[in-house]
Design a protein around this motif. Structure first.
Motif, PDB file in Angstrom:
ATOM      1  N   GLU A   3       0.828  -1.204   0.000  1.00 33.60           N
ATOM      2  CA  GLU A   3       0.000   0.000   0.000  1.00 33.60           C
ATOM      3  C   GLU A   3       0.868   1.261   0.000  1.00 33.60           C
ATOM      4  OE1 GLU A   3      -3.992  -1.081   2.448  1.00 33.60           O
ATOM      5  OE2 GLU A   3      -2.089  -1.265   3.537  1.00 33.60           O
ATOM      6  N   PHE A   4       1.902   1.243   0.809  1.00 35.20           N
ATOM      7  CA  PHE A   4       2.831   2.370   0.876  1.00 35.20           C
ATOM      8  C   PHE A   4       3.493   2.591  -0.482  1.00 35.20           C
ATOM      9  CE2 PHE A   4       7.264   3.694   1.366  1.00 35.20           C
ATOM     10  CZ  PHE A   4       7.088   4.950   1.910  1.00 35.20           C
ATOM     11  N   ASP A   5       3.974   1.502  -1.085  1.00 33.59           N
ATOM     12  CA  ASP A   5       4.647   1.570  -2.382  1.00 33.59           C
ATOM     13  C   ASP A   5       3.714   2.161  -3.441  1.00 33.59           C
ATOM     14  OD1 ASP A   5       6.967   1.028  -3.990  1.00 33.59           O
ATOM     15  OD2 ASP A   5       5.865  -0.656  -4.859  1.00 33.59           O
ATOM     16  N   THR A   6       2.478   1.712  -3.451  1.00 32.38           N
ATOM     17  CA  THR A   6       1.493   2.221  -4.408  1.00 32.38           C
ATOM     18  C   THR A   6       1.253   3.714  -4.209  1.00 32.38           C
ATOM     19  OG1 THR A   6       0.420   0.057  -4.532  1.00 32.38           O
ATOM     20  CG2 THR A   6      -0.875   1.957  -5.247  1.00 32.38           C
ATOM     21  N   GLU A   7       1.104   4.141  -2.951  1.00 30.47           N
ATOM     22  CA  GLU A   7       0.875   5.551  -2.656  1.00 30.47           C
ATOM     23  C   GLU A   7       2.046   6.420  -3.105  1.00 30.47           C
ATOM     24  OE1 GLU A   7      -0.321   6.477   1.340  1.00 30.47           O
ATOM     25  OE2 GLU A   7      -1.809   4.859   1.363  1.00 30.47           O
ATOM     26  N   ILE A   8       3.262   5.957  -2.840  1.00 36.13           N
ATOM     27  CA  ILE A   8       4.456   6.719  -3.229  1.00 36.13           C
ATOM     28  C   ILE A   8       4.549   6.826  -4.747  1.00 36.13           C
ATOM     29  CG2 ILE A   8       6.994   6.689  -3.228  1.00 36.13           C
ATOM     30  CD1 ILE A   8       5.729   7.608  -0.590  1.00 36.13           C
ATOM     31  N   LYS A   9       4.277   5.728  -5.432  1.00 41.42           N
ATOM     32  CA  LYS A   9       4.326   5.740  -6.896  1.00 41.42           C
ATOM     33  C   LYS A   9       3.289   6.700  -7.478  1.00 41.42           C
ATOM     34  CE  LYS A   9       6.365   1.220  -7.506  1.00 41.42           C
ATOM     35  NZ  LYS A   9       6.173  -0.172  -7.891  1.00 41.42           N
ATOM     36  N   LYS A  10       2.101   6.721  -6.890  1.00 39.23           N
ATOM     37  CA  LYS A  10       1.043   7.646  -7.353  1.00 39.23           C
ATOM     38  C   LYS A  10       1.465   9.092  -7.091  1.00 39.23           C
ATOM     39  CE  LYS A  10      -3.032   4.744  -6.714  1.00 39.23           C
ATOM     40  NZ  LYS A  10      -4.221   4.515  -5.862  1.00 39.23           N
ATOM     41  N   LYS A  11       1.985   9.332  -5.893  1.00 41.38           N
ATOM     42  CA  LYS A  11       2.314  10.698  -5.497  1.00 41.38           C
ATOM     43  C   LYS A  11       3.504  11.266  -6.260  1.00 41.38           C
ATOM     44  CE  LYS A  11       3.086  13.531  -1.403  1.00 41.38           C
ATOM     45  NZ  LYS A  11       3.097  13.562   0.053  1.00 41.38           N
ATOM     46  N   TYR A  12       4.549  10.432  -6.461  1.00 38.90           N
ATOM     47  CA  TYR A  12       5.777  10.922  -7.052  1.00 38.90           C
ATOM     48  C   TYR A  12       6.039  10.402  -8.463  1.00 38.90           C
ATOM     49  CZ  TYR A  12       6.630  12.570  -2.351  1.00 38.90           C
ATOM     50  OH  TYR A  12       6.530  13.211  -1.141  1.00 38.90           O
ATOM     51  N   GLY A  13       5.170   9.553  -8.946  1.00 32.81           N
ATOM     52  CA  GLY A  13       5.294   9.079 -10.326  1.00 32.81           C
ATOM     53  C   GLY A  13       6.438   8.120 -10.580  1.00 32.81           C
ATOM     54  N   PHE A  14       6.826   7.371  -9.585  1.00 31.83           N
ATOM     55  CA  PHE A  14       7.903   6.376  -9.776  1.00 31.83           C
ATOM     56  C   PHE A  14       7.389   5.169 -10.500  1.00 31.83           C
ATOM     57  CE2 PHE A  14       9.601   8.347  -5.762  1.00 31.83           C
ATOM     58  CZ  PHE A  14      10.621   9.029  -6.395  1.00 31.83           C
TER      59      PHE A  14
END
Length: 77
Positions: free
Chosen positions: A66-77
């Protein structure tokens, strides 16, 4: 949880460790105890506050996925 209880809990957990790599890492961390940290005192206080919140209610934490998904959404990784 007070400091004595936490120390005892950690000692019990360390006794269960069979992986030499993990024991080496624990040893490194203990050797660094008291040396300069990359965190400021304010950052350390925030980490400890969040840790206490987690210990009071572990179900409030999110999974790594969940954390990984949120970070990817927020920062576009």
């Amino acid at each position: 949880m007070n400091i004595t209880e936490e120390k005892n809990r950690l000692k019990n957990e360390i006794d269960k460790v069979d992986n030499p790599y993990i024991l080496d890492r624990i040893s490194e961390i203990l050797a660094e105890n008291g040396s300069s940290s990359l965190m400021t005192d304010e950052q350390y206080a925030i980490v400890m506050e969040r840790r206490e919140e987690y210990l009071k209610n572990p179900s409030s934490a999110i999974s790594f996925e969940e954390f990984d998904t949120e970070i990817k959404k927020k920062y576009g990784f």
